[in-house]
Design an enzyme around this catalytic site. Sequence first.
Site, mmCIF file in Angstrom:
data_model
loop_
_atom_site.group_PDB
_atom_site.id
_atom_site.type_symbol
_atom_site.label_atom_id
_atom_site.label_comp_id
_atom_site.label_asym_id
_atom_site.label_seq_id
_atom_site.Cartn_x
_atom_site.Cartn_y
_atom_site.Cartn_z
ATOM 1 C CE1 TYR A 1 -3.992 -2.009 0.369
ATOM 2 C CE2 TYR A 1 -2.673 -3.264 1.910
ATOM 3 C CZ TYR A 1 -3.795 -3.145 1.126
ATOM 4 O OH TYR A 1 -4.707 -4.165 1.078
ATOM 5 C CG ASN B 1 6.699 -6.009 -4.881
ATOM 6 O OD1 ASN B 1 6.775 -5.630 -3.718
ATOM 7 N ND2 ASN B 1 5.834 -6.916 -5.255
ATOM 8 C CG ASP C 1 2.602 -2.406 8.442
ATOM 9 O OD1 ASP C 1 1.937 -1.354 8.466
ATOM 10 O OD2 ASP C 1 2.086 -3.533 8.475
ATOM 11 C CD GLU D 1 -10.460 -7.856 9.369
ATOM 12 O OE1 GLU D 1 -9.466 -8.018 8.645
ATOM 13 O OE2 GLU D 1 -11.252 -6.896 9.254
#
Length: 405
Positions: free
Chosen positions: A13, A37, A301, A170
């Site tokens: 993100y 990536n 993060d 979740e």
Amino acid sequence: MKRPTILVLGAGYGGLTTVVNLQKSLGADDADVVLINKNDYHYESTWLHEAAAGTMSPESVRYDIANVINSNKVKFIKAEVQAIDVSGKVVTTNVGTHTYDYLVISLGFEGETFGIPGLDKYAFSIANVKAARQIREHIEYQFATWSTEEVKDDSRLTIIVGGAGFTGIEFLGELGNRVPELCKEFDVPQEKVRVLCVEAAPMVLPGFDPELVEYAVKQLNSKGIEFSIGTPVVEATPEGVNLKKGEDEFEFIKAGTVVWAAGVRGNRLIEETGIENMRARVKVDKDLRAPGHSDVFIVGDCALMINEEVNRPFPPTAQIAMQQGDMCANNIIALMKGNPTSEFVPDLKGSVCSLGDSDAIGVVFGKKVTGTKASFMKKMIDNRALFMIGGAGLTLKKGKFNLLK
Ligand code: FAD
Ligand code: NAD
């Protein structure tokens, strides 16, 4: 003057939002923007519990990076980052090395085991799309094996979820829907299945609104999910987990599947950069730069920021990672123009925790929501994230449109 190289590591993100904003604001000749990536796709980390439980296919959770970048403005390299040398300004990957003028580290999270013995080896972590697929297939394997073995080992059908934070809850919500399907598919009587969540703190979803927590526990209990509260996992073995139930009291629970969802840390590569960090998260300056490194931005993060109102770090979320991506792109452009950078201030809109496909709890703009209304909001939040990165085309292709189910 040589145009600058902006090297972005990680297409989660934070990284993708940075790149998409850079490509919107910069001309093709303004900078060399390079995105690295390890996969040629992005996965929605916020949907991984669905892929892990098997209520959504792993393919639905991911999309090609090529779909959202403009190849005239951004060069994408599929590679695994192996080392980041911030003094020499070199990033080493499995396919080569790269230098930079500006570096953006957005390599995301890893599951945190807190050094508890056996967890690294014997528990799964909902950490990425490959791990999610492995969890799904492992659970299916246990059900399939139970239904064919002559001497039945019922512990194959026990699933332990470590941690009743948002991820654990979740995942349990999805399991609540998935277990009846699995029982049907593999001819397993549902009363043989045990799903147990083990939480160290004295409550489920510590710190969240107690009324909403009560609703969540009631809903999950009604699907057969059990909770063991105030009983930290202290060890995992090939057979199951050991819980601490009192001063000198322990209980071993045999289980065919252990999923560890008891917290996250930043990417371990951070720890080898020499930049001061806590559990691989760097306390970034207000403009998102690493302290003492004016050319290194850290978002998502791997970054840590203190919420001064409560004197605790902001939780690592996709919501904040995307807002940081926006600000990071703006600040790099400001530096390129010789302008001052801006301070990042999170704009927290609330949080919604799903309890399966049609149920959820949340606090949105200060208001509590539950049930299908909350579930509707969660799907809209998921669709918004797609829209912010890939526009209407990506949202129509990958979005969640079973909104009122
Ligand atoms: P990530 O999204 O983790 O992306 C990191 C990227 O870096 C990945 O593409 C990865 O492949 C790549 N990468 C990693 N290592 C390397 C390497 N060595 N070389 C090259 N590439 C590498 N937050 C919310 O706000 N709302 C939610 O509803 C929500 N739900 C969640 C549900 C689950 C099940 C989980 C686990 C988390 C959830 N979160 C949610 C938290 C959220 O997913 C994270 O905060 C967010 O993903 C962080 O974004 P990021 O860009 O830092 O990293
Ligand atoms: P977390 O840190 O929020 O929760 C981990 C839980 O595990 C805590 O309740 C903790 O008490 C428990 N725990 C720790 N050690 C334990 C032990 N030894 N035994 C048993 N339990 C133990 O972590 P998370 O749920 O993985 O969430 C990570 C981040 O992702 C958070 O910032 C969260 O807000 C975010 N997230 C958000 C959503 C959402 O907004 N819908 C969903 C998932 C995750």
